[in-house]
Design an enzyme around this catalytic site. Structure first.
Site, mmCIF file in Angstrom:
data_model
loop_
_atom_site.group_PDB
_atom_site.id
_atom_site.type_symbol
_atom_site.label_atom_id
_atom_site.label_comp_id
_atom_site.label_asym_id
_atom_site.label_seq_id
_atom_site.Cartn_x
_atom_site.Cartn_y
_atom_site.Cartn_z
ATOM 1 N N LYS A 295 0.845 -1.215 0.000
ATOM 2 C CA LYS A 295 0.000 0.000 0.000
ATOM 3 C C LYS A 295 0.868 1.248 0.000
ATOM 4 O O LYS A 295 2.029 1.203 0.444
ATOM 5 C CB LYS A 295 -0.942 0.028 1.199
ATOM 6 C CG LYS A 295 -0.271 0.119 2.587
ATOM 7 C CD LYS A 295 0.031 1.532 3.070
ATOM 8 C CE LYS A 295 0.916 1.541 4.308
ATOM 9 N NZ LYS A 295 1.597 2.720 4.672
ATOM 10 N N ASP B 238 -2.425 -1.679 10.069
ATOM 11 C CA ASP B 238 -2.652 -1.702 8.621
ATOM 12 C C ASP B 238 -3.245 -3.018 8.117
ATOM 13 O O ASP B 238 -3.577 -3.142 6.943
ATOM 14 C CB ASP B 238 -1.329 -1.476 7.869
ATOM 15 C CG ASP B 238 -0.860 -0.031 7.944
ATOM 16 O OD1 ASP B 238 -1.694 0.850 8.211
ATOM 17 O OD2 ASP B 238 0.347 0.196 7.724
HETATM 18 P P1 ATP Z 1 4.093 0.102 7.673
HETATM 19 O O1 ATP Z 1 3.920 0.798 6.372
HETATM 20 O O2 ATP Z 1 2.881 -0.715 8.098
HETATM 21 O O3 ATP Z 1 4.675 0.942 8.771
HETATM 22 P P2 ATP Z 1 6.607 -0.960 6.871
HETATM 23 O O4 ATP Z 1 6.585 -1.155 5.391
HETATM 24 O O5 ATP Z 1 7.262 0.291 7.351
HETATM 25 O O6 ATP Z 1 5.140 -1.068 7.413
HETATM 26 P P3 ATP Z 1 7.226 -3.705 7.328
HETATM 27 O O7 ATP Z 1 7.704 -4.071 5.973
HETATM 28 O O8 ATP Z 1 5.903 -4.192 7.726
HETATM 29 O O9 ATP Z 1 7.336 -2.133 7.559
HETATM 30 O O10 ATP Z 1 8.352 -4.197 8.333
HETATM 31 C C1 ATP Z 1 8.526 -3.681 9.627
HETATM 32 C C2 ATP Z 1 9.411 -4.626 10.436
HETATM 33 O O11 ATP Z 1 8.648 -5.796 10.732
HETATM 34 C C3 ATP Z 1 10.635 -5.106 9.667
HETATM 35 O O12 ATP Z 1 11.760 -4.382 10.072
HETATM 36 C C4 ATP Z 1 10.767 -6.587 10.000
HETATM 37 O O13 ATP Z 1 11.850 -6.851 10.832
HETATM 38 C C5 ATP Z 1 9.496 -6.954 10.739
HETATM 39 N N1 ATP Z 1 8.754 -8.043 10.055
HETATM 40 C C6 ATP Z 1 8.264 -9.135 10.641
HETATM 41 N N2 ATP Z 1 7.627 -9.924 9.760
HETATM 42 C C7 ATP Z 1 7.712 -9.327 8.568
HETATM 43 C C8 ATP Z 1 7.261 -9.677 7.270
HETATM 44 N N3 ATP Z 1 6.593 -10.810 7.018
HETATM 45 N N4 ATP Z 1 7.517 -8.800 6.274
HETATM 46 C C9 ATP Z 1 8.179 -7.652 6.524
HETATM 47 N N5 ATP Z 1 8.643 -7.285 7.730
HETATM 48 C C10 ATP Z 1 8.423 -8.113 8.756
#
Ligand code: ATP
Length: 291
Positions: free
Chosen positions: A10, A137
């Protein structure tokens, strides 16, 4: 027996923080948009009694700290279904810690796959409620499309879809944690609010240029990502109608009405940031592709 689900990333076309809640969470006002950059999650019943997880990206944990693993644990707890053993395989394409909700997308896909695999046939509301305990989210990632997300993200209202366009995503190498980003907002003296009414009016009018002009995110006022200025300048040079950071960053997206300009821009961006994608808006968050 297995179920495969594609889980969309997203972006936030708009993100405003309304207030800090007493429980430490923040009340938000976000326009969320799914894009066709997908992780693929395959869940299989194994009969071992254990949850076993694998991921194509070795930088991510493959244990109980992975959000997909937690989603499975939560599914069994919440439904009372007994876990006779499953394997979860994640084909990771969404960059993590990027502001693209990759972890939430994987959790959402795992919940949906388990619902199909065990025939629990949960209502959307129930899936959303279980999903919310995993991350703000997750309910959006289950539903997807173009949505107004309010409160901590669980109050979802469909809004008119973003007119078809090209969305270039550019993820700089370094970001900051979401917790740090909120802390910076909490301690900032004043944040300028984006034009929320204008954004809804532009979507209602199916006005891509209007919506693109108004994209905005309060986190941009407190988070300093070194490459952001250069990325945005390049996107504008290639004709982006608007550009903005997604979530708590560091990914920056640009909206384009011309495919060639978007593709050329994406090629050029690869010379300054490691992860670049040319995407389109899509109407669904999770899609079951095999069962
Ligand atoms: P948001 O936009 O919801 O803040 P994001 O894109 O910033 O999400 P994610 O990719 O969801 O962040 O990852 C955040 C942290 O979650 C990562 O640093 C990772 O260590 C941990 N994590 C645990 N499981 C997963 C997964 N399946 N995919 C991605 N990250 C994961």
């Amino acid at each position: 027996m297995h179920v495969t689900v594609k889980a969309a990333a997203k972006i936030n076309l708009m993100l405003d923080i309304i207030e800090r809640l007493e429980n430490g969470y923040h009340s938000l006002w976000m326009v969320m948009q799914s894009v066709n950059l997908y992780d693929t999650i395959t869940v299989e019943r194994t009969g071992t009694g254990e949850i076993c997880l694998s991921c194509t990206d070795a930088r991510l944990p493959a244990d109980e700290t992975n959000l997909a693993f937690q989603a499975a644990q939560t599914f069994f707890e919440a439904t009372g279904v007994s876990n006779d053993g499953i394997s979860i395989a994640i084909d990771k394409k969404i960059p993590f810690a990027a502001g693209l909700a990759g972890g939430s997308a994987d959790a959402a896909a795992t919940l949906l796959a388990l619902d199909r695999l065990y025939g629990t046939n949960l209502k959307q509301r129930t899936l959303n409620k279980i999903g919310l305990t995993l991350g703000a989210d997750v309910p959006f990632c289950l539903q997807g499309g173009t949505m107004l997300a309010q409160h901590i993200g669980e109050l979802l209202t469909p809004v008119p879809e973003l007119p078809d366009c090209w969305i270039v995503l550019a993820k700089p190498a370094q970001g900051i944690s979401t917790a740090q980003a909120y802390h910076l907002c909490d301690t900032a003296p004043h944040l300028r609010a984006p034009d929320k009414r204008g954004m809804l009016n532009a979507l209602l009018a199916e006005d891509l240029k209007g919506a693109a002009r108004l994209v905005g995110n309060v986190f941009e006022q407190v988070i300093d990502v070194p490459e952001r200025v250069a990325v945005k300048a390049l996107m504008r040079e290639y004709g982006a109608l608007g550009c903005c950071m997604s979530g708590s960053g560091p990914t920056v997206f640009g909206l384009f009405d011309a495919q060639q300009a978007a593709k050329d821009c994406a090629e050029k961006l690869k010379t300054i940031v490691p992860d670049v994608f040319a995407c389109r808006p899509v109407e669904e968050g999770c899609i079951v592709t095999e069962e």
